[in-house]
Design a protein around this motif. Structure first.
Motif, short mmCIF file in Angstrom:
data_model
loop_
_atom_site.label_atom_id
_atom_site.label_comp_id
_atom_site.label_asym_id
_atom_site.label_seq_id
_atom_site.Cartn_x
_atom_site.Cartn_y
_atom_site.Cartn_z
N ALA A 244 41.90 47.01 27.38
CA ALA A 244 42.60 47.29 28.63
C ALA A 244 41.77 46.88 29.84
CB ALA A 244 42.96 48.77 28.71
N ALA A 245 40.47 47.18 29.78
CA ALA A 245 39.58 46.83 30.89
C ALA A 245 39.51 45.32 31.07
CB ALA A 245 38.19 47.41 30.67
N ARG A 246 39.49 44.59 29.96
CA ARG A 246 39.41 43.12 30.04
C ARG A 246 40.71 42.53 30.58
NH1 ARG A 246 36.33 38.63 27.96
NH2 ARG A 246 37.45 36.83 28.83
N VAL A 247 41.85 43.07 30.18
CA VAL A 247 43.14 42.61 30.73
C VAL A 247 43.20 42.90 32.22
CG1 VAL A 247 45.63 43.05 30.71
CG2 VAL A 247 44.42 42.75 28.55
N TYR A 248 42.77 44.09 32.60
CA TYR A 248 42.72 44.48 34.02
C TYR A 248 41.89 43.49 34.81
CZ TYR A 248 41.85 47.71 38.00
OH TYR A 248 41.75 48.29 39.25
N TRP A 249 40.69 43.19 34.31
CA TRP A 249 39.78 42.23 34.97
C TRP A 249 40.43 40.85 35.08
CZ3 TRP A 249 37.31 37.87 32.69
CH2 TRP A 249 36.29 37.27 33.46
N THR A 250 41.08 40.40 34.03
CA THR A 250 41.72 39.08 34.04
C THR A 250 42.82 39.00 35.08
OG1 THR A 250 41.23 38.81 31.67
CG2 THR A 250 42.92 37.38 32.61
N LEU A 251 43.64 40.04 35.14
CA LEU A 251 44.69 40.08 36.15
C LEU A 251 44.10 40.08 37.57
CD1 LEU A 251 47.04 42.62 34.38
CD2 LEU A 251 47.81 40.41 35.26
N LYS A 252 43.02 40.81 37.74
CA LYS A 252 42.40 40.90 39.07
C LYS A 252 41.75 39.57 39.45
CE LYS A 252 40.24 44.25 42.01
NZ LYS A 252 39.93 45.67 42.17
N ILE A 253 41.15 38.89 38.48
CA ILE A 253 40.56 37.57 38.74
C ILE A 253 41.60 36.62 39.31
CG2 ILE A 253 39.84 35.47 37.51
CD1 ILE A 253 37.48 37.13 37.91
N TYR A 254 42.83 36.72 38.81
CA TYR A 254 43.88 35.81 39.27
C TYR A 254 44.77 36.41 40.36
CZ TYR A 254 42.52 32.29 35.91
OH TYR A 254 41.81 31.32 35.24
N GLY A 255 44.22 37.39 41.06
CA GLY A 255 44.82 37.83 42.31
C GLY A 255 45.86 38.92 42.24
N HIS A 256 46.04 39.56 41.07
CA HIS A 256 47.05 40.61 41.03
C HIS A 256 46.54 41.85 41.77
CE1 HIS A 256 50.97 41.70 39.36
NE2 HIS A 256 50.52 42.93 39.45
N LYS A 257 47.39 42.43 42.58
CA LYS A 257 46.96 43.51 43.47
C LYS A 257 47.16 44.90 42.88
CE LYS A 257 45.98 40.54 46.71
NZ LYS A 257 44.58 40.20 47.02
N ASN A 258 48.31 45.15 42.31
CA ASN A 258 48.66 46.50 41.87
C ASN A 258 48.42 46.67 40.37
OD1 ASN A 258 49.50 47.08 44.49
ND2 ASN A 258 51.58 46.36 44.08
N LEU A 259 47.31 47.32 40.05
CA LEU A 259 46.87 47.43 38.66
C LEU A 259 46.39 48.83 38.34
CD1 LEU A 259 44.66 44.22 38.33
CD2 LEU A 259 46.77 44.66 37.08
#
Length: 321
Positions: free
Chosen positions: A123-138
């Motif tokens: 879950a932490a890695r998916v969260y990081w990946t989404l954040k790397i590509y600019g997703h805001k609401n996580l």
């Protein structure tokens, strides 16, 4: 005029509360239970082989309205140049996100199985990946699916699952949380930052290694902080914020690189430091020991002082008392 002022204040309060919550990295099952009909929320179930899950297990029971994406199979981590576990390219990420129907405006709730610290790392890695590509609401669901099932056994969906419609997603790369091997070398040479190893004691000491690593050992100047230390094994959740602050109390506020074998365990340390404790300038090295050890020109430390052997032996005795 007064009515207009009240409308403006109400809108301002709503905007602040919405944006504040959007930045909450962990959400509770109680909170999520009240949001199942919220169209702005996408519940992303990532169960996979690590937790003995996958699409078949998902179909037997999941949080109502969830979508499934297998952490190991669907491209959250990719293989390049024989190095496993790397960040997908921008195009690969866009294709993945669009295939599961996530849009830029969605508040994504990531749901691990809730069975171990390694599972939380997914879950932490998916969260990081989404954040790397600019997703805001996580957010990550605290306790994962297992805690949801124990708390709301009557709120389980096991039929009528529909594949999500493809979305249109704009990926925007953010380098703030990423560090390459070359940048790690610079980080080490500058000597004013910190490298945190999230692996086991035996791997850090060079006594064991990941199957994909060419050599055993650790990165120069790194300190050991095993990812499992963040986790409450009894309740299958992260430790509470007070315990985590104590765990990291000796970590100074400086440039930090989190690494492990393939950037999986390291994602948990990154998540705790960056998202829960609010530390600035914390980066995750996705290639980690597997990539690092594949380059014979990069330094690896394998020596350990006798005093360290005694220290770790003593710690193991205390831990088992």
């Amino acid at each position: 005029m007064y009515k207009t002022f009240l409308i403006f204040i109400s809108f301002l309060v709503f905007s602040i509360s919405t944006s504040s919550f959007a930045s909450t990295p962990l959400v509770t099952v109680d909170w999520l239970s009240t949001k199942l009909d919220d169209e702005n929320i996408k519940i992303l179930d990532i169960r996979n082989k690590i937790d003995k899950g996958g699409i078949d297990v998902f179909l037997k029971g999941h949080i109502p309205g969830s979508i499934h994406s297998d952490y190991l199979k669907d491209g959250w981590r990719v293989k390049r140049d024989n190095i496993v576990g790397l960040l997908p390219s921008k195009k690969q990420f866009k294709n993945l996100i669009e295939s599961i129907g996530i849009t830029n405006d969605d508040h994504v709730i990531i749901v691990p199985a809730g069975v171990s610290s390694t599972d939380f790392g997914s879950a932490a890695r998916v969260y990081w990946t989404l954040k790397i590509y600019g997703h805001k609401n996580l957010s990550i669901l605290d306790g994962g699916y297992a805690y949801w099932k124990s708390k709301f056994p009557n709120l389980i969906q096991n039929k009528n699952y529909k594949e999500p419609n493809k979305s249109d997603y704009i990926a925007s790369y953010n380098s703030s949380y990423y560090i390459s091997a070359d940048e790690v070398i610079e980080h080490i040479n500058q000597g004013n930052g910190l490298l945190i190893d999230a692996r086991t004691v035996l791997q850090w000491r060079g006594k064991e290694k990941h199957p994909a690593s060419v050599k055993s050992g650790r990165l120069p100047t790194s300190i050991l902080m095993p990812q499992e230390d963040n986790y409450d094994k009894k309740n299958n959740k992260l430790k509470d914020i007070t315990q985590l602050k104590i765990l990291y109390k000796n970590i100074k506020d400086k440039s930090i690189v989190s690494y492990c074998n393939t950037g999986h365990w390291a994602a948990t340390n990154w998540f705790v430091l960056s998202e829960l404790l609010g530390r600035k300038n914390v980066k995750l090295y996705d290639g980690s020991m597997v990539e690092w050890s594949s380059n014979p020109n990069l330094p690896i430390v394998t020596e350990i002082k006798k005093i360290d052997d005694i220290k770790y032996w003593f710690k193991s005795i205390i831990k088992n008392i």
